[in-house]
Motif scaffolding. Structure first.
Motif, PDB file in Angstrom:
ATOM      1  N   ALA A 130       0.841  -1.205   0.000  1.00 60.29           N
ATOM      2  CA  ALA A 130       0.000   0.000   0.000  1.00 60.29           C
ATOM      3  C   ALA A 130       0.873   1.250   0.000  1.00 60.29           C
ATOM      4  N   GLU A 131       1.938   1.248   0.800  1.00 65.23           N
ATOM      5  CA  GLU A 131       2.836   2.409   0.847  1.00 65.23           C
ATOM      6  C   GLU A 131       3.453   2.666  -0.522  1.00 65.23           C
ATOM      7  N   ASP A 132       3.951   1.588  -1.154  1.00 65.06           N
ATOM      8  CA  ASP A 132       4.619   1.738  -2.454  1.00 65.06           C
ATOM      9  C   ASP A 132       3.652   2.201  -3.534  1.00 65.06           C
ATOM     10  N   ILE A 133       2.482   1.573  -3.557  1.00 66.55           N
ATOM     11  CA  ILE A 133       1.515   1.892  -4.615  1.00 66.55           C
ATOM     12  C   ILE A 133       1.019   3.328  -4.443  1.00 66.55           C
ATOM     13  N   PHE A 134       0.767   3.722  -3.202  1.00 67.79           N
ATOM     14  CA  PHE A 134       0.292   5.086  -2.958  1.00 67.79           C
ATOM     15  C   PHE A 134       1.347   6.088  -3.417  1.00 67.79           C
ATOM     16  N   GLN A 135       2.606   5.790  -3.089  1.00 62.52           N
ATOM     17  CA  GLN A 135       3.681   6.705  -3.486  1.00 62.52           C
ATOM     18  C   GLN A 135       3.807   6.772  -5.011  1.00 62.52           C
ATOM     19  N   ASP A 136       3.708   5.608  -5.667  1.00 64.43           N
ATOM     20  CA  ASP A 136       3.778   5.589  -7.135  1.00 64.43           C
ATOM     21  C   ASP A 136       2.625   6.371  -7.747  1.00 64.43           C
ATOM     22  N   ALA A 137       1.435   6.210  -7.160  1.00 59.57           N
ATOM     23  CA  ALA A 137       0.261   6.919  -7.702  1.00 59.57           C
ATOM     24  C   ALA A 137       0.467   8.430  -7.595  1.00 59.57           C
ATOM     25  N   MET A 138       0.993   8.860  -6.456  1.00 56.85           N
ATOM     26  CA  MET A 138       1.233  10.293  -6.270  1.00 56.85           C
ATOM     27  C   MET A 138       2.306  10.794  -7.245  1.00 56.85           C
ATOM     28  N   LEU A 139       3.321   9.959  -7.455  1.00 61.35           N
ATOM     29  CA  LEU A 139       4.384  10.357  -8.381  1.00 61.35           C
ATOM     30  C   LEU A 139       3.841  10.457  -9.799  1.00 61.35           C
ATOM     31  N   LEU A 140       2.964   9.509 -10.141  1.00 69.12           N
ATOM     32  CA  LEU A 140       2.372   9.529 -11.477  1.00 69.12           C
ATOM     33  C   LEU A 140       1.572  10.815 -11.695  1.00 69.12           C
ATOM     34  N   ILE A 141       0.815  11.204 -10.671  1.00 69.78           N
ATOM     35  CA  ILE A 141       0.040  12.443 -10.769  1.00 69.78           C
ATOM     36  C   ILE A 141       0.995  13.641 -10.886  1.00 69.78           C
ATOM     37  N   TYR A 142       2.054  13.609 -10.077  1.00 67.46           N
ATOM     38  CA  TYR A 142       3.040  14.696 -10.095  1.00 67.46           C
ATOM     39  C   TYR A 142       3.671  14.839 -11.492  1.00 67.46           C
ATOM     40  N   LEU A 143       4.023  13.685 -12.092  1.00 70.05           N
ATOM     41  CA  LEU A 143       4.644  13.727 -13.422  1.00 70.05           C
ATOM     42  C   LEU A 143       3.671  14.242 -14.468  1.00 70.05           C
ATOM     43  N   LYS A 144       2.397  13.875 -14.302  1.00 71.29           N
ATOM     44  CA  LYS A 144       1.372  14.376 -15.223  1.00 71.29           C
ATOM     45  C   LYS A 144       1.234  15.888 -15.076  1.00 71.29           C
ATOM     46  N   ILE A 145       1.271  16.354 -13.835  1.00 72.72           N
ATOM     47  CA  ILE A 145       1.167  17.802 -13.598  1.00 72.72           C
ATOM     48  C   ILE A 145       2.355  18.508 -14.247  1.00 72.72           C
ATOM     49  N   LYS A 146       3.542  17.935 -14.065  1.00 75.09           N
ATOM     50  CA  LYS A 146       4.764  18.540 -14.624  1.00 75.09           C
ATOM     51  C   LYS A 146       4.689  18.647 -16.145  1.00 75.09           C
ATOM     52  N   ARG A 147       3.994  17.671 -16.752  1.00 73.41           N
ATOM     53  CA  ARG A 147       3.898  17.703 -18.218  1.00 73.41           C
ATOM     54  C   ARG A 147       2.609  18.370 -18.690  1.00 73.41           C
ATOM     55  N   ASN A 148       1.912  18.993 -17.760  1.00 72.42           N
ATOM     56  CA  ASN A 148       0.629  19.655 -18.055  1.00 72.42           C
ATOM     57  C   ASN A 148      -0.362  18.721 -18.724  1.00 72.42           C
ATOM     58  N   SER A 149      -0.368  17.447 -18.328  1.00 76.38           N
ATOM     59  CA  SER A 149      -1.284  16.524 -18.998  1.00 76.38           C
ATOM     60  C   SER A 149      -2.326  15.957 -18.021  1.00 76.38           C
TER      61      SER A 149
END
Lengths: 201, 253
Positions: free
Chosen positions: A46-65
């Motif tokens: 759960a810790e890993d998946i939650f962190q990955d999900a947040m990172l995925l959102i962060y990367l999407k934000i960084k790419r304005n997507s």
């Protein structure tokens, strides 16, 4: 996450606001943990998946997507379910069952592409960190376009040619280790399945 | 993996006109070359993607705080209503007292020595959780020095680092650890030189930590104004020490 408006939340994540990150954990992590633990996972998953999900959102934000049409909670929940199903699929625990995506994720192919990109970067970083500290520094300095003579003096090497040769050895070791990693092949195949074009990541 | 040299030459911009033309034409017909080139590019991008690494670190910190908060919540709820009420009253009183003590400690000015001691303690936690996993990647001499340091044998560790630095004068890692040894041996002048050396390098993993310990050394040696300006810089950055730096700034006389 009603406490914040979506644009405010996006802005805070872009700025990596500690307070907002903590709020996201407080509000959404218990549900994510419950979901993963109820589906063959444990708290560490759960810790890993939650962190990955947040990172995925962060990367999407960084790419304005990033496009969120529903609430942040259901968007995050959808990504967590997606990542967990991918993980289960990877662990071969989930054979034969069709991957169900949440309605709140309207950009399925984009998400898969982001997932593949993120997983590849994780893999690269994992192998990079396995290199000796000199190799890590050398590659970092070259990628940063530091002049070779400066690198030679910083690393305490005797000649620029020796520096170039060392870089070649380090880079080859890194690239070869990634290339030969079965996970890299899996991700390559996944990208190929998703899009018959040559993968661009 | 048969195009390594060509790809590196291409990425370094060292190909001549005809080599470049041939390379581009091969890209059109050789999918493996495309994949290898993509991998090289991804490696470069990933190595430079410090924001991702930083964001993960921030998530880890947020999760740690969340876990600590959760533990507090769990321990304050138990038993039947009366017991719960009593617990609530007791907890509220305790919270008020703690809050009062917290406010008092937050705004009470402390001596430089007190600040230094209080903040040095957190170092051992930083060390075990952050630096130790990198052991496997280090030179053997450096590894030996760090092990001695972890065991609290600061003089012996410092001797090893000195020896190592004699052969690798630009090694910021050894210089950083040597600085830490100097801190624990109360040789703050030498510690300051070591940390300043790390900060002067164009790149080092240890710069964030070096600036933090440098600030602590300035506090310890009563160079309060220099320490303050360094702490202001740390608090304004995305450093993992920024909150601590802000807290110290409030406490410095």
């Amino acid at each position: 996450m009603n406490k914040y408006e979506i644009p405010e939340l996006i802005d805070a994540l872009k700025k990596e606001d500690n307070r907002v990150l903590l709020d996201i954990y407080r509000i959404h992590f218990p549900e994510a943990r419950h979901y993963i633990m109820a589906n063959s996972g444990n708290v560490f998953d759960a810790e890993d998946i939650f962190q990955d999900a947040m990172l995925l959102i962060y990367l999407k934000i960084k790419r304005n997507s990033l496009q969120i049409n529903s609430g942040f909670g259901s968007y995050l929940g959808g990504i967590i379910r997606f990542l967990w199903l991918k993980e289960l699929e990877r662990k071969r625990k989930y054979f034969g069952k069709e991957l169900q995506l949440e309605d709140s994720i309207n950009d399925h192919s984009d998400l898969l592409e982001d997932y593949i990109r993120m997983e590849k970067r994780k893999l690269i970083l994992e192998h990079f960190l396995e290199l000796g500290s000199d190799c890590q520094k050398l590659i970092h300095l070259f990628v940063n376009e530091t002049p070779v003579d400066r690198i030679t003096s910083l690393m305490g090497f005797s000649t620029d040619q020796y520096t170039r040769n060392r870089r070649k050895v380090c880079k080859e070791r890194l690239v070869r280790a990634i290339w030969e990693n079965p996970r890299f092949k899996e991700l390559k195949n996944e990208a190929f399945r998703q899009d018959t074009k040559v993968p661009r990541w | 993996m048969k195009h390594l040299d060509r790809i590196q030459k291409y990425l370094d911009g060292k190909m001549n006109e005809s080599e470049l033309k041939k390379f581009r034409s091969d890209l059109q017909k050789d999918p493996e070359l495309v994949e290898e080139l993509d991998l090289h590019r991804s490696v470069n991008e990933t190595v430079l993607s410090t924001d991702e690494i930083r964001f993960r670190k921030k998530l880890e910190e947020a999760y740690k705080t969340y876990k600590i908060d959760g533990h507090k919540e769990n321990t304050s709820v138990s038993g039947n209503r009366t017991k719960l009420k009593r617990t609530i009253v007791f907890s509220s009183a305790l919270m008020i007292t703690l809050l009062f003590l917290f406010i008092l400690s937050e705004f009470r000015k402390q001596s430089n020595d007190e600040i230094f001691e209080a903040n040095l303690i957190s170092f051992s936690q930083d060390f075990t959780s952050r630096f130790q996993p990198e052991f496997a990647n280090q030179d053997q001499d450096l590894q030996e020095g760090i092990k001695l340091f972890v065991d609290g044998k600061y003089s012996d560790a410092s001797r090893v680092f000195h020896q190592f630095l004699g052969q690798n004068p630009d090694n910021t890692e050894a210089s950083f650890y040597n600085g830490l040894c100097m801190v624990f041996l109360n040789e703050f002048g030498n510690a300051i030189s070591a940390f300043e050396f790390v900060l002067a390098a164009p790149y080092s993993y240890y710069q964030e930590y070096a600036s933090w310990y440098l600030a602590l050394c300035y506090i310890k040696t009563n160079n309060t104004e220099v320490a303050k300006s360094l702490l202001k810089e740390i608090s304004g950055n995305d450093s993992s020490f920024s909150d601590k730096a802000r807290r110290i700034l409030r406490k410095l006389r």
